[in-house]
Design a protein around this motif. Sequence first.
Motif, short mmCIF file in Angstrom:
data_model
loop_
_atom_site.label_atom_id
_atom_site.label_comp_id
_atom_site.label_asym_id
_atom_site.label_seq_id
_atom_site.Cartn_x
_atom_site.Cartn_y
_atom_site.Cartn_z
N ALA A 287 45.24 46.85 40.03
CA ALA A 287 43.89 46.63 40.52
C ALA A 287 43.83 45.48 41.52
CB ALA A 287 42.94 46.37 39.36
N ARG A 293 43.57 50.00 44.51
CA ARG A 293 42.26 49.85 43.91
C ARG A 293 41.24 50.76 44.61
NH1 ARG A 293 39.85 44.76 41.73
NH2 ARG A 293 37.61 44.95 41.84
N THR A 294 41.33 50.81 45.94
CA THR A 294 40.41 51.65 46.70
C THR A 294 40.60 53.12 46.33
OG1 THR A 294 40.47 50.06 48.51
CG2 THR A 294 39.66 52.28 49.04
N ARG A 297 39.18 53.65 42.82
CA ARG A 297 37.72 53.60 42.84
C ARG A 297 37.15 54.90 43.42
NH1 ARG A 297 33.69 49.75 42.77
NH2 ARG A 297 35.08 47.96 42.79
N ALA A 300 37.06 57.50 40.76
CA ALA A 300 35.94 57.28 39.84
C ALA A 300 34.63 57.70 40.48
CB ALA A 300 35.89 55.81 39.42
N ASP A 301 34.43 57.32 41.75
CA ASP A 301 33.19 57.66 42.45
C ASP A 301 33.00 59.17 42.53
OD1 ASP A 301 32.70 55.00 42.76
OD2 ASP A 301 33.25 54.90 44.88
N PHE A 307 33.51 52.41 37.77
CA PHE A 307 34.85 51.83 37.94
C PHE A 307 34.80 50.36 37.58
CE2 PHE A 307 38.08 49.68 40.49
CZ PHE A 307 39.20 50.43 40.22
N ALA A 309 37.28 46.84 36.91
CA ALA A 309 38.60 46.20 36.98
C ALA A 309 38.44 44.75 36.53
CB ALA A 309 39.17 46.27 38.39
#
Lengths: 365, 162
Positions: A287, A293-294, A297, A300-301, A307, A309
């Motif tokens: 993360a 991380r992007t 995320r 998740a979006d 999301f 972290a």
Amino acid sequence: MTAAVTTILGIESSCDDTAAAVVRAQGDTGTILSSVVLGQADLHAAFGGVVPEIAARAHVEKLDHAVEAALAQAGVGLSGIDAIAVTSGPGLIGGVLSGVMLARGLAAATGKPLLGVNHLAGHALTPRLTDGLAFPYLMLLVSGGHCQFLIAHAADRFERLGGTIDDAPGEAFDKVAKLLGLPQPGGPPVEAEALHGDPSRFDFPRPLLDRPGCDLSFSGLKTAVLRERDALVAVQGGLTVQDRADLCAAFQAAVAAVLAEKSRRAVRVYSGLNPAAPAFAVAGGVAANTVLRTALRAVADSEGTAFVAPPLRLCTDNAAMIAWAGYERMRLGPTDDRTLTPRSRWPLDEDAAPMLGAGRRGAKA
Amino acid sequence: MTTATATLSLDIALPDEAATGQLAATLARCLRAGDTVLLQGDLGAGKSTLARALIRARLAAPDLQVPSPTFTLVQVYGDGLDVIWHADLYRLGGSDEVVELGLADAFGTAICLVEWPERLGGLTPPDALTIALSPSGGDVRRAQMRGSGDWTARLADLAPDD
């Protein structure tokens, strides 16, 4: 009705670091009053990795100081502590034993309840401490040599959906950094190099994407980087700055693609539970990498899941997570008596079947 | 001086992962409790791949999870009489830590597969089998096997036909 305020001392010594912390908890929320981690000053970058404090002696020497410092920083004495939580496994047995013995001694001296905590449960419950997540939530737990997808159903019930079958991502970054002459730990320098690189120049494999399930593999990716490096060296006699940046970018893109796709599968399994407040928590160095991380995320979006972290200092080994996990355990039921003994092997998704005497050491799996 | 056994010196080409698997299967058959195999080679040489295949073959568990021991230092497999230690000493500082790890105790009782065995120093078991892996062009790897004691006889299956 107001829930009682509970103050927990946490102790952690199962791997490289020696740590102590004080957490004050009430209902579903906790506040970290102090979190002391000793041992990180001993990181030995020149060695090409982190030299572990495997010696029980080293933990013993530091444990008293860590506890003293944690109590002092929290501004509470031992009399202000309601319970003592300690990592009782899994991990290197000498370190775990040192912490358990100290905790048993403190419990005997103060008459306070003693709680043995699974180190991995500490990591897996951290999003509840930091972000107040409700069960069930999905977790990508990346810590040390681990990388696994878990559904946290309850503080004592975790379901493993899959994990790495060889190297963990952090290990892959370390090894690629070493192959390319970059410093250790490898995550930050590889990410920095990749910023100037072209991820499409090399077509690295996407291990296990062709297979169903949530298992991951990163060892072959490292070997693919090695082979491209050697091919370039053979032709050019060395690597250009741009070569190195491109190798890093392509490697990182492959890791991101694999983690994202496997995360998507894990989120879909988890979504089948119809959680009221769906959440995907990513803990660990993964993360801290902006590209990874992007990518996570974005998964998740697109799947309609929150999301989360937690901060990196609470994703590496620490004792605040042990104190919090001890608190969660305390709310569930009985505490341990003073015969609490360490377990070197203690899988998270295993029922509490006795493993003592199995003679296993070191395996945090 | 007369010696009952010659020191093993065997070079094998491993053209692909299947060949590595075959070598692992042969070793898995030949190894006995108390044997130590030292796996030498740089990053990506194939040490963990060979160890993973050997552990799976020995325990007849083709899907067994054999994660890298780089961070955990040691992973232990099997049970009862057939215990395999898979150790990676890369992160260790010296041989005193080998003792702390319990590895010195495991030598002589368990089958021990040791990556980065240079860290063993004086604790290296004298009758260990050493396998040095190195790249040999493309996907091909070379396995140089050395060992004193009775390794020549035990690994006769691997020797090329004369």
